[in-house]
Design an enzyme around this catalytic site. Structure first.
Site, PDB file in Angstrom:
ATOM      1  CE  LYS A 267     115.309  19.014  39.466  1.00  0.00           C
ATOM      2  NZ  LYS A 267     114.092  19.470  40.165  1.00  0.00           N
ATOM      3  CE  LYS A 279     113.701  25.468  45.031  1.00  0.00           C
ATOM      4  NZ  LYS A 279     112.324  24.953  45.101  1.00  0.00           N
ATOM      5  CD  GLU A 351     114.514  23.332  38.861  1.00  0.00           C
ATOM      6  OE1 GLU A 351     113.529  23.986  39.237  1.00  0.00           O
ATOM      7  OE2 GLU A 351     114.956  22.346  39.488  1.00  0.00           O
ATOM      8  NE  ARG A 353     107.543  21.004  35.994  1.00  0.00           N
ATOM      9  CZ  ARG A 353     106.438  21.143  36.717  1.00  0.00           C
ATOM     10  NH1 ARG A 353     105.280  21.398  36.122  1.00  0.00           N
ATOM     11  NH2 ARG A 353     106.477  20.991  38.019  1.00  0.00           N
TER      12      ARG A 353
END
Ligand code: BES
Ligand code: MN
Ligand code: ZN
Length: 503
Positions: A267, A279, A351, A353
């Site tokens: 990732k 966030k 995000e 995944r």
């Protein structure tokens, strides 16, 4: 920094410093005893007077010890002899290196590799000493105007092994340790790089550099246009809010003809603001580390290239940036992934995944023997395992066991969580094939359950490194994990790891 092994006695060394252990309470190690004898009881008299108790990490630097040829003797507290474990061993080595580096010894002969560490052999002790030394001397200071460099840094370290028979073992341990250390350093460097420098294009350029340096490595970079042609709509949706183009770099290492490859997918969110589901501000800077998976894949590929292992490996850096903006994807959007399965977005901060699912579908074209993805995927993993252990989930038991073994050997620990079918229910959507959000319970498992829907065609494992990839607070910085684990896994697959030297 140079490393070597030798097998000799402490009083015969002509070095800037000899390093020997002292146990608690005030007991010389066998090697220290040899120095004591030649110096007519100089060391034991110091201990009797109470200069050193032998507690783990205590240091006493002596100069011009009578009868000893080396300029200095560093006595290192090792705790109770029978309690010396792996963790303490590494702490002791680390402390020793700091002391040597700060006290002017530019070279040293270290006898700590002769200590008895529960369940560990010479290979392990030498290799860990190399890795610990390199990691301890690391700093990320390229953006500092004034760099804190020691005046006389440690340049050469010799590890002593008890018998000549163990010299080859020690040399192999140094070779492996240096390769792991290099991988770790590269991982830390790219991960620590600020997100205004380290964007997806930067990640891709690092991948290309590897291909320039090695004949048996080639790198290909897929940009947004090609992703669109491939139908990677889920990956692209995450990238849409950012001005920085998404790029997926594919690093191909060939060490074994046409054998099926091991594929590592990292990732590579070079910054994860959360997107529209933004966030909170506090600590958001640390989301530059959301590419820690990609950084560890890059580092592992470096280690592999240095070792030139006889296997085929493909490393994928799934680079992307998650930002809010007028063109950003939103909660409620339904995406058609490359696999054809549809996903209802419920939170744009889940995000990872969405990027990984398309990367995992893409790699199927390489007919992989094994696929391992590495990702700072869920905050929930920190709640489950804290900062010491990576999460491991897999659709193939032997692969999970292989990875657990490698993690144990490398001292880069992971722990398995289950992937039972029941967890899939948490991903049900009224409108699409699934949602990207599993709710509060078992967040690490439901994230992996999501990925498992895209990895049915091959043996797959997933490492959630959210808690282990970097440290916060005063030691803020990338840890380089899980490069040691992954490199160990590759060493084992290549069948060149140490086997004969069992205690
Ligand atoms: N990159 C984060 C996970 C993360 C958070 C790693 C904090 C390390 C520290 C990931 O993209 C994320 O935001 N995950 C969400 C998922 C949730 C919305 C289902 C999380 O963990 O809160
Ligand atoms: Mn996120
Ligand atoms: Zn993320």
């Amino acid at each position: 920094m140079e490393f070597s092994v030798k097998s000799g006695s402490p009083e015969k060394q002509r070095s800037a410093c000899v390093v020997v252990g002292v146990f608690e309470p005030r007991r010389l190690s066998p090697v220290a005893e040899q120095l004591d004898k030649i110096s007519d009881g100089y060391l034991s008299s110091l201990l009797r007077r109470g200069d050193l108790e032998g507690k783990p990490g205590q240091m006493l630097l002596l100069h011009q010890v009578p009868g000893v040829l080396s300029e200095r003797v560093l006595l290192v507290g090792c705790g109770k002899e029978r309690e010396l474990d792996e963790r303490q061993y590494k702490q002791i080595i680390n402390k020793t290196i700091t002391t040597l580096n700060e006290t002017g010894s530019m070279e040293a002969v270290c006898f700590l590799t002769e200590l008895h560490v529960k369940g560990r052999d010479t290979y392990w002790k030498v290799r860990q000493a190399v890795e610990t030394t390199k990691a301890g001397l690391y700093s990320f200071d390229q953006f500092k105007t004034n760099k804190a460099e020691p005046r006389r840094p440690l340049r050469k370290l010799v590890f002593n092994v008890p018998t000549r028979r163990e010299l080859t073992i020690g040399e192999r341990a140094i070779t492996h340790g240096l390769a792991v250390a290099k991988g770790v350093r590269i991982c830390r460097d790219v991960a620590n790089m600020p997100p205004n420098v380290c964007n997806p294009a930067y990640l891709a350029s690092q991948a290309r550099r590897l291909a320039d340096a090695y004949d048996n490595i080639s790198t290909k970079v897929i940009g947004e246009q090609e992703m669109a042609e491939l139908g990677m709509n889920s990956y692209l949706a995450v990238a849409r809010g950012s001005e920085n183009e998404a790029m997926m770099a594919i690093i191909e290492y060939k060490g074994n003809g046409d054998a099926k490859p091991i594929v590592l997918v990292g990732k590579g969110l070079t910054f994860d603001s959360g997107g529209i589901s933004i966030k909170p501000a506090e600590g958001m800077d640390e989301m530059k580390y959301d590419m820690g998976g990609a950084a560890s894949v890059l580092g592992t590929m470096h280690a592999l290239a240095q070792l030139q292992l006889p296997i085929n490996v493909i490393g994928v850096l799934a680079g992307c940036e998650n930002m809010p903006g007028g063109n950003a994807y939103r909660p409620g959007d339904i995406l058609t992934t490359m696999s054809g399965q549809t996903v209802e977005v419920l939170n744009t901060d889940a995000e990872g995944r969405l990027v990984l699912c398309d990367a995992l579908t893409y790699v199927d074209r390489y007919d992989p023997e094994t696929v391992i993805d590495v990702a700072t995927l869920t905050g929930a993993c920190i709640i489950a395992l804290g900062h010491h252990t990576s999460g491991l989930l897999a659709n193939h038991n032997p692969l999970a066991h292989e990875l657990l073994n490698a993690s144990e050997q490398a001292g880069d620990r992971a722990w398995r969580l289950p992937l039972f079918d029941e967890y899939q229910e948490q991903l049900e959507s009224p409108f699409a094939d699934m949602t990207n959000l599993g709710g509060r319970p078992a967040g690490t498992i439901t994230a992996a359950a999501f990925l498992s829907r895209f990895t049915k065609k091959y043996n797959w494992a997933h490492l959630d490194i959210a808690g282990t990839a970097w440290k916060s607070g005063k030691d803020k910085g990338s840890t380089g994990r899980p490069v040691p684990l992954l490199t160990q896994f590759l060493l084992n697959r290549a069948g060149v790891a140490d086997v004969e030297d069992k205690e």
